[in-house]
Structure formats: C-alpha cells, structure tokens
Design a protein around this motif. Structure first.
Motif, PDB file in Angstrom:
ATOM      1  N   GLN A  85       0.797  -1.219   0.000  1.00 28.00           N
ATOM      2  CA  GLN A  85       0.000   0.000   0.000  1.00 28.00           C
ATOM      3  C   GLN A  85       0.832   1.273   0.000  1.00 28.00           C
ATOM      4  O   GLN A  85       0.303   2.341  -0.236  1.00 28.00           O
ATOM      5  CB  GLN A  85      -0.931   0.012   1.233  1.00 28.00           C
ATOM      6  CG  GLN A  85      -1.913  -1.153   1.250  1.00 28.00           C
ATOM      7  CD  GLN A  85      -2.762  -1.196   0.004  1.00 28.00           C
ATOM      8  OE1 GLN A  85      -3.260  -0.167  -0.436  1.00 28.00           O
ATOM      9  NE2 GLN A  85      -2.914  -2.374  -0.583  1.00 28.00           N
ATOM     10  N   ILE A  97       5.074   2.246 -13.283  1.00 31.19           N
ATOM     11  CA  ILE A  97       4.033   2.799 -14.141  1.00 31.19           C
ATOM     12  C   ILE A  97       4.398   2.634 -15.600  1.00 31.19           C
ATOM     13  O   ILE A  97       3.588   2.220 -16.433  1.00 31.19           O
ATOM     14  CB  ILE A  97       3.803   4.297 -13.814  1.00 31.19           C
ATOM     15  CG1 ILE A  97       3.209   4.429 -12.418  1.00 31.19           C
ATOM     16  CG2 ILE A  97       2.891   4.933 -14.842  1.00 31.19           C
ATOM     17  CD1 ILE A  97       3.065   5.854 -11.975  1.00 31.19           C
ATOM     18  N   ARG A 172      -0.480  -5.013  -6.966  1.00 31.26           N
ATOM     19  CA  ARG A 172      -0.813  -3.659  -7.401  1.00 31.26           C
ATOM     20  C   ARG A 172      -1.574  -2.902  -6.319  1.00 31.26           C
ATOM     21  O   ARG A 172      -2.379  -3.471  -5.593  1.00 31.26           O
ATOM     22  CB  ARG A 172      -1.650  -3.699  -8.672  1.00 31.26           C
ATOM     23  CG  ARG A 172      -0.887  -4.217  -9.889  1.00 31.26           C
ATOM     24  CD  ARG A 172      -1.715  -4.097 -11.146  1.00 31.26           C
ATOM     25  NE  ARG A 172      -0.948  -4.477 -12.326  1.00 31.26           N
ATOM     26  CZ  ARG A 172      -1.404  -4.361 -13.569  1.00 31.26           C
ATOM     27  NH1 ARG A 172      -2.636  -3.887 -13.782  1.00 31.26           N
ATOM     28  NH2 ARG A 172      -0.638  -4.719 -14.585  1.00 31.26           N
ATOM     29  N   GLN A 174      -3.636   0.941  -5.923  1.00 29.11           N
ATOM     30  CA  GLN A 174      -4.137   2.101  -6.643  1.00 29.11           C
ATOM     31  C   GLN A 174      -4.167   3.303  -5.716  1.00 29.11           C
ATOM     32  O   GLN A 174      -4.697   3.256  -4.613  1.00 29.11           O
ATOM     33  CB  GLN A 174      -5.537   1.831  -7.206  1.00 29.11           C
ATOM     34  CG  GLN A 174      -6.069   2.976  -8.067  1.00 29.11           C
ATOM     35  CD  GLN A 174      -7.307   2.589  -8.840  1.00 29.11           C
ATOM     36  OE1 GLN A 174      -7.739   1.448  -8.781  1.00 29.11           O
ATOM     37  NE2 GLN A 174      -7.888   3.529  -9.550  1.00 29.11           N
ATOM     38  N   GLN A 175      -3.583   4.400  -6.200  1.00 32.35           N
ATOM     39  CA  GLN A 175      -3.565   5.664  -5.475  1.00 32.35           C
ATOM     40  C   GLN A 175      -4.066   6.742  -6.427  1.00 32.35           C
ATOM     41  O   GLN A 175      -3.315   7.250  -7.250  1.00 32.35           O
ATOM     42  CB  GLN A 175      -2.153   5.986  -4.986  1.00 32.35           C
ATOM     43  CG  GLN A 175      -1.579   4.987  -3.998  1.00 32.35           C
ATOM     44  CD  GLN A 175      -2.192   5.144  -2.624  1.00 32.35           C
ATOM     45  OE1 GLN A 175      -2.838   6.159  -2.332  1.00 32.35           O
ATOM     46  NE2 GLN A 175      -2.031   4.162  -1.769  1.00 32.35           N
ATOM     47  N   PHE A 178      -3.127   6.694 -10.208  1.00 31.77           N
ATOM     48  CA  PHE A 178      -1.944   5.861 -10.376  1.00 31.77           C
ATOM     49  C   PHE A 178      -2.217   4.427  -9.942  1.00 31.77           C
ATOM     50  O   PHE A 178      -2.858   4.182  -8.916  1.00 31.77           O
ATOM     51  CB  PHE A 178      -0.770   6.409  -9.556  1.00 31.77           C
ATOM     52  CG  PHE A 178      -0.264   7.732 -10.044  1.00 31.77           C
ATOM     53  CD1 PHE A 178       0.603   7.802 -11.114  1.00 31.77           C
ATOM     54  CD2 PHE A 178      -0.656   8.908  -9.423  1.00 31.77           C
ATOM     55  CE1 PHE A 178       1.077   9.020 -11.570  1.00 31.77           C
ATOM     56  CE2 PHE A 178      -0.196  10.130  -9.865  1.00 31.77           C
ATOM     57  CZ  PHE A 178       0.679  10.191 -10.944  1.00 31.77           C
ATOM     58  N   VAL A 179      -1.694   3.501 -10.700  1.00 30.56           N
ATOM     59  CA  VAL A 179      -1.685   2.096 -10.319  1.00 30.56           C
ATOM     60  C   VAL A 179      -0.223   1.689 -10.236  1.00 30.56           C
ATOM     61  O   VAL A 179       0.487   1.702 -11.239  1.00 30.56           O
ATOM     62  CB  VAL A 179      -2.428   1.212 -11.339  1.00 30.56           C
ATOM     63  CG1 VAL A 179      -2.317  -0.246 -10.941  1.00 30.56           C
ATOM     64  CG2 VAL A 179      -3.892   1.638 -11.428  1.00 30.56           C
ATOM     65  N   GLU A 181       2.844  -0.947  -9.020  1.00 33.96           N
ATOM     66  CA  GLU A 181       3.203  -2.315  -8.692  1.00 33.96           C
ATOM     67  C   GLU A 181       4.330  -2.318  -7.679  1.00 33.96           C
ATOM     68  O   GLU A 181       5.297  -1.577  -7.810  1.00 33.96           O
ATOM     69  CB  GLU A 181       3.634  -3.083  -9.948  1.00 33.96           C
ATOM     70  CG  GLU A 181       2.464  -3.488 -10.826  1.00 33.96           C
ATOM     71  CD  GLU A 181       2.883  -4.474 -11.897  1.00 33.96           C
ATOM     72  OE1 GLU A 181       4.104  -4.604 -12.127  1.00 33.96           O
ATOM     73  OE2 GLU A 181       2.014  -5.119 -12.493  1.00 33.96           O
TER      74      GLU A 181
END
Length: 371
Positions: A85, A97, A172, A174-175, A178-179, A181
C-alpha cells in the motif's frame, strides 16, 4: 495501519542490527504464514503486521524516521510499512508505471532475488604490488544449498504459487489515478511459497559456507585499488543470481621505499667524503636488479636524483614510473685519531670558498651586526 510497536511485533530490541531483524522476521513469518494456517484470520492479520514492520525496519531511512517519530512519521502521505500500500521512492513509481510500456511488464524479481555484494580488504606488500601475485582468499558467504539444490523446498516437495500475487511476484496498489506495482510482501517477489522448507537453508535456497577463492592481483595495484569479481558474492535466494565480490587493496608499509602513484622514493645516506668528492652507489630495485646512481661532487643534502623506468609498473598499461633517490649527507660520529688529524689539517687549509652557502650566510649576518 497498526499502532503496535514494530520492534515488539518482531520481538527484537530497538538496537538490533539488520541481521537480527531479518532473522526474527523470517521466524515469525514462517509461524503465521497464511499457507501454513489456512482459514485463520488471526494468523493472517499477524502476518500482515510483521510484514509491515519488517518492510519499515529493513529500510535505513524508514527506520530512522520511525525511531524518531514512531507511526506518525508515515501519516499524511509519509512513507512506511504497509506492504503493497505504500508508494516507496519516485524511481519505484516511474519504473512500475512505465515499465509495461517499455518492457512489456514491470519485473524486478531479479533485483529481489540477487545475492548481496561482498567486500574483502586485502593487504599486500610493495613487492607483491610490483610483480603481481596469486592469492587464495577464505571467504565466509552464502552458497547454493546442496540438499535442496537451491530451490528452498525439502526433497520430494515443491513450492506452491503465491495466493496473494498469483505467481507474479508483484501486487498492485491504486492511489488516485496511479496504479503502482510493488514487490509482493508475502513471497518477497519470488512468486512462490514454500510450505515445507529445506531443513538446512529454511527455504532460502542458500546456506552459509567458507569458500576458498584463487585471485590474481595484477602488477601495479595501489592503495584503494578495487578489483571486481562478477558472480563471486553471496548466492541469490532460491536460485537467484549471485552478487559480486569487491576486493579493496591496501599497501603494507615498506622499510625502504615510499610510493606516490608510479614513482618510488628512497632516502639514501652518503658519507661526507662521497658527497664532497663524488662517486657511485648501488640501489637495489623492486625489479630485483641493482641500479647505479652517480653522485656528483659537491652534492648537498636533500638533492634528488631520478632513475628513469625504475619505479612501479603502470596498472593495465605499459612501462614503469621512476625511482627518486634523495641524498642525505651523513656527518661521521665515530672517527679514529688519524681521521681527526686529517680533518684538522683540512680545516687549516680552508679559505671559506669551499662552502659558498655558508660564506654567504655568515656574510649576511655580519652585515646585520654592523648595520
């Protein structure tokens, strides 16, 4: 984010070193891993907590921030534990990205599995640096585990696909738009989980062992020279690539010569008669040959005489540096009666012109007194 102290979660002191923290994490993670405790929510929650704690304390910058501010260091956008996270560094974001566009898929498993680089400090003599030397090193390091052949699994068993990342080695998060890894915190980027680990390596696929390694030290090395041996570092985790071995050369003090780059310096005492009358002296070199040095008549202390090509060899090149001999005129301290008699006769014949520097110096002093 859990508010339990990270050090308490890993059952270590706050002063524990990286090796102790890593060992504690492995032990606790093995006990509470979801694959070994199917359906147990408490074990799953504990596993996530210790993974979060280890993710923070293994990073020197995160650990320093945590030691100073506690969990508050990672609130309001701060970085810290939390497995998949947290964002990590900007380079991680950029790589993950845009990795799919440049490489088809962002894959950093090689970096995760690669063994650590090693450093070995080697002291050699000036003679060894001149001629080069074959040395045998004894290194305590991690090597491929023989019983499991580097797989980490006990003989007759196999690793299972990680249920969190489904074998990809990454998860993954998600923010906003943005995703990102990140390396899977469950399998640490391997993509597999070992339920029945090898008894010797405990699932690492590598074990500690003392290795003997033959290394050729080239002629011309100097203090601080770094020699890189690719693939001779620690073994990677579960068959991953080995790290590298870096040998840092240190020079032992020599009884005669001092060194500056490829130039050798030596201080050579000569008798006052040789300095006055001139002559020739022999200087043995590191090349095991003798070099004749001509002493001109009237030479003074501190005068340097250069012997071309008698210095250190040029590393990875051709030719040699020079040898510089600094003359030190030695005044005799033990004279026979006859020698004293001869010197007294010489003193009676002195006019002052024999030593022009002394004559000039005392002339200047006389001018000061009279002025």
């Amino acid at each position: 984010m859990t508010e339990t102290d990270y050090y308490e979660l890993l059952q270590v002191e706050r002063t524990a070193d990286d090796k102790t923290i890593k060992s504690a994490y492995r032990r606790i993670a093995m006990e509470c891993h979801p694959d070994r405790n199917p359906g147990c929510k408490d074990s799953e929650a504990r596993f996530k907590s210790v993974s979060e704690a280890y993710d923070c304390l293994k990073d020197p910058q995160k650990r320093a921030a945590y030691d100073r501010f506690g969990h508050a260091a990672f609130r309001n956008g701060g970085q810290g534990g939390g497995g998949a996270q947290d964002f990590g560094s900007f380079s991680d974001i950029f790589e993950n990205i845009f990795g799919e566009f440049m490489n088809g898929q962002a894959d950093r498993r090689t970096n995760v599995l690669r063994g650590s680089d090693l450093r070995y400090d080697l002291e050699i003599s000036l003679e060894d640096a001149y001629h080069g030397k074959q040395v045998e090193l004894q290194i305590d390091t991690s090597v491929k585990c023989e019983p499991c052949e580097g797989t980490g699994a006990k003989a007759g068993t196999n690793a299972r696909t990680c249920t969190m990342c489904h074998g990809r080695g990454q998860v993954r998060a998600q923010q906003g738009f943005f995703v990102v890894e990140r390396t899977c915190p469950t399998c640490r980027g391997v993509g597999e989980i070992i339920a029945d680990p090898c008894d010797r390596c405990r699932g690492e696929g590598r074990a500690e062992k003392r290795r003997s390694l033959e290394v050729r030290i080239p002629a011309g090395v100097d203090e601080g020279t770094r020699i890189r041996l690719s693939g001779e570092g620690e073994a990677g985790v579960r068959g991953g690539p080995n790290g590298d071995l870096y040998i840092f050369v240190h020079m032992a003090r020599h009884s005669v010569f001092q060194r500056e780059g490829t130039t050798l310096f030596a201080r050579c005492p000569v008798s006052f008669t040789a300095a006055a009358l001139g002559g020739t002296i022999e200087i043995p070199g590191l090349d095991r040959s003798k070099h004749d040095v001509k002493i001109p008549a009237g030479i003074q202390s501190g005068k340097q005489l250069r012997i071309r090509g008698a210095g250190m060899p040029i590393l990875s090149g051709r030719g040699h540096g020079d040898m510089v001999v600094q003359v030190e005129v030695e005044t005799p301290t033990k004279l026979t009666a006859r020698q004293k008699e001869l010197l007294e006769e010489f003193r009676k014949t002195e006019t002052g012109d024999e030593c022009p520097e002394s004559k000039s110096f005392f002339g200047k002093l006389k001018g000061l007194w009279e002025g």
